[in-house]
Design an enzyme around this catalytic site. Structure first.
Site, PDB file in Angstrom:
ATOM      1  N   TYR A  64       0.838  -1.204   0.000  1.00 31.81           N
ATOM      2  CA  TYR A  64       0.000   0.000   0.000  1.00 31.81           C
ATOM      3  C   TYR A  64       0.875   1.257   0.000  1.00 31.81           C
ATOM      4  O   TYR A  64       0.767   2.107  -0.879  1.00 31.81           O
ATOM      5  CB  TYR A  64      -0.946   0.008   1.200  1.00 31.81           C
ATOM      6  CG  TYR A  64      -1.790   1.271   1.235  1.00 31.81           C
ATOM      7  CD1 TYR A  64      -2.897   1.385   0.410  1.00 31.81           C
ATOM      8  CD2 TYR A  64      -1.448   2.350   2.048  1.00 31.81           C
ATOM      9  CE1 TYR A  64      -3.653   2.557   0.400  1.00 31.81           C
ATOM     10  CE2 TYR A  64      -2.196   3.517   2.047  1.00 31.81           C
ATOM     11  CZ  TYR A  64      -3.295   3.614   1.220  1.00 31.81           C
ATOM     12  OH  TYR A  64      -4.032   4.778   1.202  1.00 31.81           O
ATOM     13  N   SER A 173       7.041 -12.257  -4.587  1.00 32.21           N
ATOM     14  CA  SER A 173       6.151 -11.609  -5.545  1.00 32.21           C
ATOM     15  C   SER A 173       6.176 -12.388  -6.851  1.00 32.21           C
ATOM     16  O   SER A 173       7.251 -12.740  -7.352  1.00 32.21           O
ATOM     17  CB  SER A 173       6.595 -10.172  -5.810  1.00 32.21           C
ATOM     18  OG  SER A 173       5.898  -9.646  -6.926  1.00 32.21           O
ATOM     19  N   ASN A 175       5.422 -11.134  -9.679  1.00 34.17           N
ATOM     20  CA  ASN A 175       5.437 -10.161 -10.769  1.00 34.17           C
ATOM     21  C   ASN A 175       6.822  -9.704 -11.185  1.00 34.17           C
ATOM     22  O   ASN A 175       6.955  -8.853 -12.057  1.00 34.17           O
ATOM     23  CB  ASN A 175       4.588  -8.946 -10.373  1.00 34.17           C
ATOM     24  CG  ASN A 175       3.156  -9.342 -10.081  1.00 34.17           C
ATOM     25  OD1 ASN A 175       2.558 -10.085 -10.844  1.00 34.17           O
ATOM     26  ND2 ASN A 175       2.619  -8.864  -8.967  1.00 34.17           N
ATOM     27  N   TYR A 316      -4.438  -5.663   3.632  1.00 41.73           N
ATOM     28  CA  TYR A 316      -4.340  -4.557   2.681  1.00 41.73           C
ATOM     29  C   TYR A 316      -5.528  -4.589   1.726  1.00 41.73           C
ATOM     30  O   TYR A 316      -6.393  -3.718   1.753  1.00 41.73           O
ATOM     31  CB  TYR A 316      -3.002  -4.577   1.935  1.00 41.73           C
ATOM     32  CG  TYR A 316      -2.919  -3.681   0.713  1.00 41.73           C
ATOM     33  CD1 TYR A 316      -3.803  -2.617   0.521  1.00 41.73           C
ATOM     34  CD2 TYR A 316      -1.941  -3.878  -0.259  1.00 41.73           C
ATOM     35  CE1 TYR A 316      -3.719  -1.796  -0.601  1.00 41.73           C
ATOM     36  CE2 TYR A 316      -1.850  -3.065  -1.378  1.00 41.73           C
ATOM     37  CZ  TYR A 316      -2.744  -2.029  -1.548  1.00 41.73           C
ATOM     38  OH  TYR A 316      -2.657  -1.223  -2.658  1.00 41.73           O
TER      39      TYR A 316
END
Length: 362
Positions: A64, A173, A175, A316
């Site tokens: 965030y 992650s 990504n 989140y």
């Protein structure tokens, strides 16, 4: 149940694409437009984990506040701690937009951001300027084009040592191509040795030892979980964060958005991440701290993470749907649940459903 005011505010924000709405929420926190949460401290929620004292067990997960723009404003929403980042040594723009997708029917989010952030220097400058002394962790990662990703993690430890209350090495992650390979046993052993050696060196020089957590994926095989547990214990890691986003799309209602590549978070991640949490708790034993994250949307789901083996929890994505009042609602709700359970401390409830969750098929 979302109240009418929150529903109206959400409808307004959802007129904008997710990344624009996220930027608007950061701007609102910066400007003071979001009111602080008035919480009465509950000593039953206070606990010491990895040598740090947390006023309550709820944290804002990394992702965030990537660039450390609003950590103190987040703490004022009722969070007991917050985690900035993921930050990489050099600034990077991440993947092309659009790269965040709401799955409204599922109350989930898919992102393929790719560690977009302003780099170490920008985040460090903001953290160094803070005077509040709040519980702020720093989530560190590697640049996509880095020739030595382990060196990037070491650089994060060195750069932020004077301002972090704890570190999280994010190797999970989906990504950043190849990043999850660092969860393999041989690579993980090299990473942990380097990161913890840097921490120990900085700790000896400063006189303060900063805990290091490792954030892992939910898409691990049983062997993969065995390997991570073994390396965490053999390197005397300070703790685990379970888990990052998932590549799975099982059970989603929104099949159109489900086709987007990236990591899935929010409510659909709850069962999978909680089952992996419980399995990791059984592997590492009772003493290694674990932060549970994934699909926490209420006091009940937060407590279920704790029952499954978490010492602390983070959220989140569910705040996207429930709004900034969620943190206060969860913390107040935990106090009510402790009343119901007649528990003197939230720690009494840890692991009470670890066997149930470890046996779940997900």
């Amino acid at each position: 149940m979302i109240d009418p005011f929150k529903r109206l505010a959400r409808k307004g924000l959802f007129l904008f694409d997710p990344e624009t709405a996220h930027g608007m929420s950061i701007a609102a926190l910066k400007s003071g437009l979001v009111p602080a949460c008035q919480l009465t401290p509950d000593p039953r929620l206070r606990q010491t984990v990895a040598g740090l004292t947390f006023e309550n067990p709820l944290g804002m997960a990394a992702g965030y506040d990537k660039n450390a723009e609003v950590p103190e404003a987040l703490l004022k929403l009722g969070f007991g701690f917050t985690e900035i980042g993921t930050v990489t040594p050099k600034p990077q723009s991440g993947n092309p937009r659009p790269r965040i997708f709401r799955l409204v029917e599922d109350e989930g989010v898919i992102n393929r951001l790719g560690f977009n952030n302003e780099g170490h220097d920008a985040a460090f400058g903001r953290l160094a300027a803070l005077r509040g002394g709040g519980m702020i962790g720093v989530n560190i990662g590697a640049n996509k084009d880095s020739e030595d990703r382990i060196a990037d993690y070491v650089a994060g430890i060195r750069r932020f040592y004077s301002v972090a209350r704890y570190f999280t090495a994010n190797i999970s992650s989906p990504n950043t191509p190849g990043l999850r390979d660092l969860q393999g046993r041989e690579s993980l052993a090299v990473l942990l040795s380097a990161v913890l050696a840097a921490r120990d060196e900085m700790g000896a020089a400063s006189g303060r030892k900063i805990p290091v957590f490792l954030k892992i994926a939910p898409d691990l095989t049983e062997e993969g979980m065995d390997d991570i547990a073994a390396e965490a214990l053999s390197h005397a890691l300070d703790g685990l964060i379970v888990s990052n986003t998932t590549l799975s799309r099982d059970g989603l209602k929104d099949q159109r958005q489900a086709k987007e590549t990236g990591g899935l978070s929010g409510v659909p991640l709850f069962e999978k991440s909680t089952a992996v949490l419980a399995r990791m708790r059984k592997r590492v034993g009772p003493d290694l701290p674990i932060i549970g994250v994934g699909g926490v949307s209420s006091a009940e789901t937060a407590l279920e993470k704790i029952r499954a083996g978490a010492d602390l929890v983070q959220l989140y994505s569910c705040m996207v749907y429930e709004g900034p009042g969620l943190a206060g609602d969860v913390v107040r709700g935990l106090s009510k649940l402790l009343d119901r359970e007649k528990a003197a401390s939230i720690r009494e409830l840890r692991d009470t459903r670890v066997d149930y969750w470890a046996a779940r098929k997900v």
